[in-house]
Scaffold this motif. Structure first.
Motif, short mmCIF file in Angstrom:
data_model
loop_
_atom_site.label_atom_id
_atom_site.label_comp_id
_atom_site.label_asym_id
_atom_site.label_seq_id
_atom_site.Cartn_x
_atom_site.Cartn_y
_atom_site.Cartn_z
N LEU A 37 38.61 48.47 -5.31
CA LEU A 37 37.91 47.74 -4.27
C LEU A 37 37.73 48.67 -3.09
N LYS A 38 36.55 48.66 -2.52
CA LYS A 38 36.29 49.56 -1.40
C LYS A 38 35.60 48.80 -0.27
N ASN A 39 36.19 48.90 0.90
CA ASN A 39 35.65 48.32 2.13
C ASN A 39 35.35 46.82 2.00
N ILE A 40 36.31 46.07 1.48
CA ILE A 40 36.15 44.63 1.30
C ILE A 40 36.51 43.92 2.60
N ASN A 62 37.87 45.44 5.92
CA ASN A 62 37.69 46.81 5.43
C ASN A 62 38.85 47.26 4.51
N ILE A 63 39.17 46.42 3.52
CA ILE A 63 40.26 46.70 2.59
C ILE A 63 39.76 47.59 1.45
N SER A 64 40.47 48.66 1.19
CA SER A 64 40.20 49.52 0.03
C SER A 64 41.51 49.69 -0.72
N VAL A 65 41.47 49.40 -2.02
CA VAL A 65 42.69 49.46 -2.82
C VAL A 65 42.30 49.67 -4.29
N ASN A 95 41.58 36.15 -5.25
CA ASN A 95 40.38 35.41 -5.67
C ASN A 95 39.20 36.34 -5.88
N ILE A 96 39.08 37.36 -5.08
CA ILE A 96 38.00 38.35 -5.25
C ILE A 96 38.21 39.13 -6.55
N ILE A 97 39.44 39.55 -6.80
CA ILE A 97 39.75 40.31 -8.01
C ILE A 97 39.51 39.47 -9.26
N GLU A 98 39.79 38.17 -9.16
CA GLU A 98 39.65 37.26 -10.31
C GLU A 98 38.21 37.21 -10.83
N GLN A 99 37.23 37.60 -10.03
CA GLN A 99 35.83 37.56 -10.44
C GLN A 99 35.49 38.64 -11.45
N TYR A 100 36.35 39.65 -11.60
CA TYR A 100 36.09 40.73 -12.55
C TYR A 100 36.31 40.23 -13.98
N PRO A 101 35.50 40.70 -14.94
CA PRO A 101 35.73 40.33 -16.35
C PRO A 101 37.08 40.84 -16.82
N GLY A 102 37.77 40.05 -17.63
CA GLY A 102 39.06 40.45 -18.16
C GLY A 102 40.23 40.15 -17.24
#
Length: 141
Positions: free
Chosen positions: A5-8, A20-23, A46-53
């Protein structure tokens, strides 16, 4: 599977929750998001959960109270597996994670640990590449 994740940034009205979270979350490792209440941990999850898998188990799992644990697992299927495939996978997972779990028990009769395992099984049955546990310590006795 790594997640970068970059600049969230995320705001809810005037409240800026993430700025501005990058991890990077590396596969094959246990990653933890730590912070105070209201720091944005759940929002980031919740943002990460949107990724497939990726599958996430919420702090308070959303389950149908009038249904059994097994019926709740079926509800999560979306046609990906047959009932036979689900039953076979659930038998394997229960033997490993929760051998005493009664799959025929209705959710309204379940304690916090049983509700957690119902939610866990409903995610693990589909072999996620990444599993997120939101506030997992809140369910410890």
């Amino acid at each position: 599977m790594d997640i970068k994740l970059k600049n969230i940034s995320k705001s809810f009205g005037a409240k800026e929750v993430l700025k501005n979270i990058s991890v990077t979350f590396e596969s094959g490792k246990i990653n933890a998001i730590l912070g105070e209440n209201g720091a944005g941990k759940t929002t980031l999850a919740n943002i990460i959960e949107q990724y497939p898998g990726v599958a996430k188990i919420d702090q308070t799992p959303l389950l149908a109270n009038d249904l059994t644990i097994l019926q709740n697992i079926y509800l999560c299927n979306n046609g990906r597996l047959t009932k036979r495939q689900i039953k076979a996978k659930i038998s394997e997972l229960c033997a490993k994670w929760c051998p005493d779990l009664n799959l025929k028990k209705r959710i309204y009769n379940c304690g916090a640990d049983e509700r957690f395992f119902a939610s866990l099984l409903s995610k693990l049955v589909y072999d996620p590449q990444i599993l997120i546990l939101d506030e997992p310590a809140s369910r410890l006795d």
